[in-house]
Design a protein around this motif. Sequence first.
Motif, PDB file in Angstrom:
ATOM      1  N   LEU A 318       0.830  -1.204   0.000  1.00  0.00           N
ATOM      2  CA  LEU A 318       0.000   0.000   0.000  1.00  0.00           C
ATOM      3  C   LEU A 318       0.868   1.259   0.000  1.00  0.00           C
ATOM      4  CD1 LEU A 318      -2.761  -1.085   2.558  1.00  0.00           C
ATOM      5  CD2 LEU A 318      -2.946  -0.984   0.066  1.00  0.00           C
ATOM      6  N   LEU A 319       1.994   1.201   0.720  1.00  0.00           N
ATOM      7  CA  LEU A 319       2.899   2.342   0.781  1.00  0.00           C
ATOM      8  C   LEU A 319       3.456   2.671  -0.606  1.00  0.00           C
ATOM      9  CD1 LEU A 319       4.213   4.309   2.838  1.00  0.00           C
ATOM     10  CD2 LEU A 319       6.135   2.716   2.965  1.00  0.00           C
ATOM     11  N   LYS A 321       2.049   2.311  -3.256  1.00  0.00           N
ATOM     12  CA  LYS A 321       0.953   2.899  -4.040  1.00  0.00           C
ATOM     13  C   LYS A 321       0.535   4.269  -3.517  1.00  0.00           C
ATOM     14  CE  LYS A 321       0.485  -0.813  -6.622  1.00  0.00           C
ATOM     15  NZ  LYS A 321       0.730  -0.818  -8.084  1.00  0.00           N
ATOM     16  N   GLY A 322       1.214   4.725  -2.457  1.00  0.00           N
ATOM     17  CA  GLY A 322       0.942   6.058  -1.935  1.00  0.00           C
ATOM     18  C   GLY A 322      -0.047   6.114  -0.795  1.00  0.00           C
ATOM     19  N   TYR A 323      -0.344   4.955  -0.168  1.00  0.00           N
ATOM     20  CA  TYR A 323      -1.277   4.924   0.962  1.00  0.00           C
ATOM     21  C   TYR A 323      -0.571   4.450   2.225  1.00  0.00           C
ATOM     22  CZ  TYR A 323      -5.457   6.113  -1.610  1.00  0.00           C
ATOM     23  OH  TYR A 323      -6.406   6.804  -2.328  1.00  0.00           O
ATOM     24  N   ILE A 324      -0.580   5.293   3.257  1.00  0.00           N
ATOM     25  CA  ILE A 324       0.043   4.951   4.530  1.00  0.00           C
ATOM     26  C   ILE A 324      -1.037   4.438   5.474  1.00  0.00           C
ATOM     27  CG2 ILE A 324       1.521   5.746   6.411  1.00  0.00           C
ATOM     28  CD1 ILE A 324       2.242   8.184   4.713  1.00  0.00           C
ATOM     29  N   VAL A 325      -0.869   3.207   5.980  1.00  0.00           N
ATOM     30  CA  VAL A 325      -1.772   2.649   6.983  1.00  0.00           C
ATOM     31  C   VAL A 325      -0.942   2.285   8.210  1.00  0.00           C
ATOM     32  CG1 VAL A 325      -3.454   1.828   5.292  1.00  0.00           C
ATOM     33  CG2 VAL A 325      -1.553   0.332   5.987  1.00  0.00           C
ATOM     34  N   ARG A 326      -1.591   1.761   9.236  1.00  0.00           N
ATOM     35  CA  ARG A 326      -0.892   1.477  10.494  1.00  0.00           C
ATOM     36  C   ARG A 326      -0.913  -0.019  10.802  1.00  0.00           C
ATOM     37  NH1 ARG A 326       2.512   4.853  13.525  1.00  0.00           N
ATOM     38  NH2 ARG A 326       2.233   4.515  15.751  1.00  0.00           N
ATOM     39  N   PRO A 327       0.214  -0.724  10.589  1.00  0.00           N
ATOM     40  CA  PRO A 327       0.269  -2.130  10.989  1.00  0.00           C
ATOM     41  C   PRO A 327       0.402  -2.230  12.505  1.00  0.00           C
ATOM     42  CG  PRO A 327       2.369  -1.436  10.057  1.00  0.00           C
ATOM     43  CD  PRO A 327       1.459  -0.260   9.949  1.00  0.00           C
ATOM     44  N   ILE A 328      -0.462  -3.021  13.140  1.00  0.00           N
ATOM     45  CA  ILE A 328      -0.455  -3.152  14.590  1.00  0.00           C
ATOM     46  C   ILE A 328      -0.674  -4.619  14.944  1.00  0.00           C
ATOM     47  CG2 ILE A 328      -1.465  -2.404  16.781  1.00  0.00           C
ATOM     48  CD1 ILE A 328      -2.609   0.015  15.352  1.00  0.00           C
ATOM     49  N   LYS A 329       0.251  -5.184  15.667  1.00  0.00           N
ATOM     50  CA  LYS A 329       0.149  -6.552  16.151  1.00  0.00           C
ATOM     51  C   LYS A 329      -0.162  -7.499  14.987  1.00  0.00           C
ATOM     52  CE  LYS A 329      -1.533  -8.910  20.301  1.00  0.00           C
ATOM     53  NZ  LYS A 329      -2.444  -8.850  21.467  1.00  0.00           N
ATOM     54  N   ASN A 330      -1.342  -8.153  15.015  1.00  0.00           N
ATOM     55  CA  ASN A 330      -1.690  -9.124  13.977  1.00  0.00           C
ATOM     56  C   ASN A 330      -2.559  -8.539  12.865  1.00  0.00           C
ATOM     57  OD1 ASN A 330      -0.376 -11.226  15.400  1.00  0.00           O
ATOM     58  ND2 ASN A 330      -2.169 -11.449  16.719  1.00  0.00           N
ATOM     59  N   GLY A 331      -2.718  -7.229  12.860  1.00  0.00           N
ATOM     60  CA  GLY A 331      -3.615  -6.627  11.888  1.00  0.00           C
ATOM     61  C   GLY A 331      -3.163  -5.277  11.390  1.00  0.00           C
ATOM     62  N   ILE A 332      -4.077  -4.601  10.734  1.00  0.00           N
ATOM     63  CA  ILE A 332      -3.801  -3.280  10.164  1.00  0.00           C
ATOM     64  C   ILE A 332      -4.966  -2.361  10.483  1.00  0.00           C
ATOM     65  CG2 ILE A 332      -3.562  -1.994   7.996  1.00  0.00           C
ATOM     66  CD1 ILE A 332      -2.105  -4.403   6.847  1.00  0.00           C
ATOM     67  N   ASN A 342     -11.189   6.176  -0.021  1.00  0.00           N
ATOM     68  CA  ASN A 342     -11.640   4.864   0.431  1.00  0.00           C
ATOM     69  C   ASN A 342     -11.785   3.899  -0.747  1.00  0.00           C
ATOM     70  OD1 ASN A 342     -11.822   5.961   3.025  1.00  0.00           O
ATOM     71  ND2 ASN A 342     -13.964   6.519   2.739  1.00  0.00           N
ATOM     72  N   ALA A 343     -12.358   4.403  -1.833  1.00  0.00           N
ATOM     73  CA  ALA A 343     -12.535   3.557  -3.015  1.00  0.00           C
ATOM     74  C   ALA A 343     -11.181   3.098  -3.564  1.00  0.00           C
ATOM     75  CB  ALA A 343     -13.317   4.324  -4.086  1.00  0.00           C
ATOM     76  N   GLU A 344     -10.205   4.004  -3.544  1.00  0.00           N
ATOM     77  CA  GLU A 344      -8.879   3.669  -4.068  1.00  0.00           C
ATOM     78  C   GLU A 344      -8.175   2.626  -3.210  1.00  0.00           C
ATOM     79  OE1 GLU A 344      -6.685   7.275  -4.519  1.00  0.00           O
ATOM     80  OE2 GLU A 344      -7.938   8.026  -6.164  1.00  0.00           O
ATOM     81  N   ILE A 345      -8.222   2.799  -1.885  1.00  0.00           N
ATOM     82  CA  ILE A 345      -7.511   1.841  -1.034  1.00  0.00           C
ATOM     83  C   ILE A 345      -8.231   0.491  -1.003  1.00  0.00           C
ATOM     84  CG2 ILE A 345      -8.583   2.426   1.201  1.00  0.00           C
ATOM     85  CD1 ILE A 345      -5.748   2.109   2.423  1.00  0.00           C
ATOM     86  N   ILE A 346      -9.540   0.504  -1.148  1.00  0.00           N
ATOM     87  CA  ILE A 346     -10.283  -0.754  -1.240  1.00  0.00           C
ATOM     88  C   ILE A 346      -9.866  -1.509  -2.498  1.00  0.00           C
ATOM     89  CG2 ILE A 346     -12.579  -1.720  -1.721  1.00  0.00           C
ATOM     90  CD1 ILE A 346     -13.685   0.340   0.306  1.00  0.00           C
ATOM     91  N   ALA A 347      -9.712  -0.790  -3.603  1.00  0.00           N
ATOM     92  CA  ALA A 347      -9.264  -1.418  -4.853  1.00  0.00           C
ATOM     93  C   ALA A 347      -7.858  -1.991  -4.690  1.00  0.00           C
ATOM     94  CB  ALA A 347      -9.302  -0.398  -5.985  1.00  0.00           C
ATOM     95  N   LEU A 348      -6.999  -1.266  -3.976  1.00  0.00           N
ATOM     96  CA  LEU A 348      -5.639  -1.744  -3.743  1.00  0.00           C
ATOM     97  C   LEU A 348      -5.632  -2.969  -2.826  1.00  0.00           C
ATOM     98  CD1 LEU A 348      -3.801   1.672  -3.278  1.00  0.00           C
ATOM     99  CD2 LEU A 348      -3.554   0.082  -5.205  1.00  0.00           C
ATOM    100  N   MET A 349      -6.498  -2.959  -1.818  1.00  0.00           N
ATOM    101  CA  MET A 349      -6.574  -4.117  -0.934  1.00  0.00           C
ATOM    102  C   MET A 349      -7.099  -5.343  -1.675  1.00  0.00           C
ATOM    103  SD  MET A 349      -7.650  -2.843   2.896  1.00  0.00           S
ATOM    104  CE  MET A 349      -9.098  -1.897   2.423  1.00  0.00           C
TER     105      MET A 349
END
Length: 363
Positions: A318-319, A321-332, A342-349
């Motif tokens: 995701l990074l 692709k220009g999207y910064i999220v927060r990885p935490i423990k076993n998830g994001i 939201n539509a863009e990051i959903i497409a990337l996911m």
Amino acid sequence: MNVKKQLLSLKAYDPGKSIDNVKKELGLTKIVNLASNENPYGCSSKVSEAIQSIAHYAHYPDSRAEDLRRTLAGRLNVKESQLLFSSGLDEMIQMISRCLLTAETNVVMADFTFPQFRHHAVIENTEIKAVPLKEGRHDLEHMQQVVDENTSLVWICNPNNPTGTYSSERELRSFLEKVPNETLVVLDEAYYEYVTAEDFPDAMKLMREYENLLVLRTFSKGYGLAAFRIGYAIGQEKLLEKLDIGRLPFNTSKFAQIAAQAAIDDPSFVEECVVKNKEALQQFYLFFNKYRIPYYPSQGNFVYIEPEMDNDLVFHFLLQKGYIVRPIKNGIRITIGKKEENAEIIALMKEILVDGAAIKRTS
């Protein structure tokens, strides 16, 4: 140079990658930060207008924030003496920990919650009783069972960060009924403005019934004033008088106080943000449900997922692709952005979590 030995087990807070740093590292022109739970719509236009009225910068701010105190007390229907202001809730957590915790006490909290609770408990060298979440939620019954005569403080993050889950009024009331009056229960409601659940606790009502309840709120999230750093506690006068002793002088700036006052005077801005946030959460839920990606329904402006894939792999994909999220423990944890983000990051996911694009390219 010697420092407290407990500091050796800690690291300074890591805010994650900044937009400017990512641009330089990856040579990208567009970066969307969905890692810090900031309000994607900014703040009320009244804030900019208000802070432009500040003409003198050489004077210290009002240490007690009297104007803001008066306005907020009226909105919350509490006494002015029942409020204490801080530089964001981080400073308030530090103040509470500093004033209540010692090596002879213990603190009870969830094992997966806002990390600053634990951070400051370690600094104060107090025993930490961390209770596992139950289906992503605070297990208040278990937390109550581990409270003992040495428990000085209980932290309840509601909604919980990072899972976005919440404890209902019935659950919280049952907990408060069983906790000794000598134990302070702190309800961190940083995301209060975003809550839409009908059975969410009425903290102001509960505070009038239980003297050992302290409520924390902030202007950083729903009001969009994270840059100004201003939060507050609502509680019993005698307790706040003691906590005030641990407060730094002039801890909230004049800019922060005026910005917060202006934000309060524009409730429609927050209401619009809450409606958009609720709609945006549905965007994510539809995607998660369709492709069976584990997640927790959220009462905040973020959503926490536990994909069946390595966190770092997802984060770096995701990074890139220009999207910064927060990885935490076993998830994001993903902050809710604007509709198109939201539509863009959903497409990337979908590209990585469903189609396995990153795996194919690296195999």
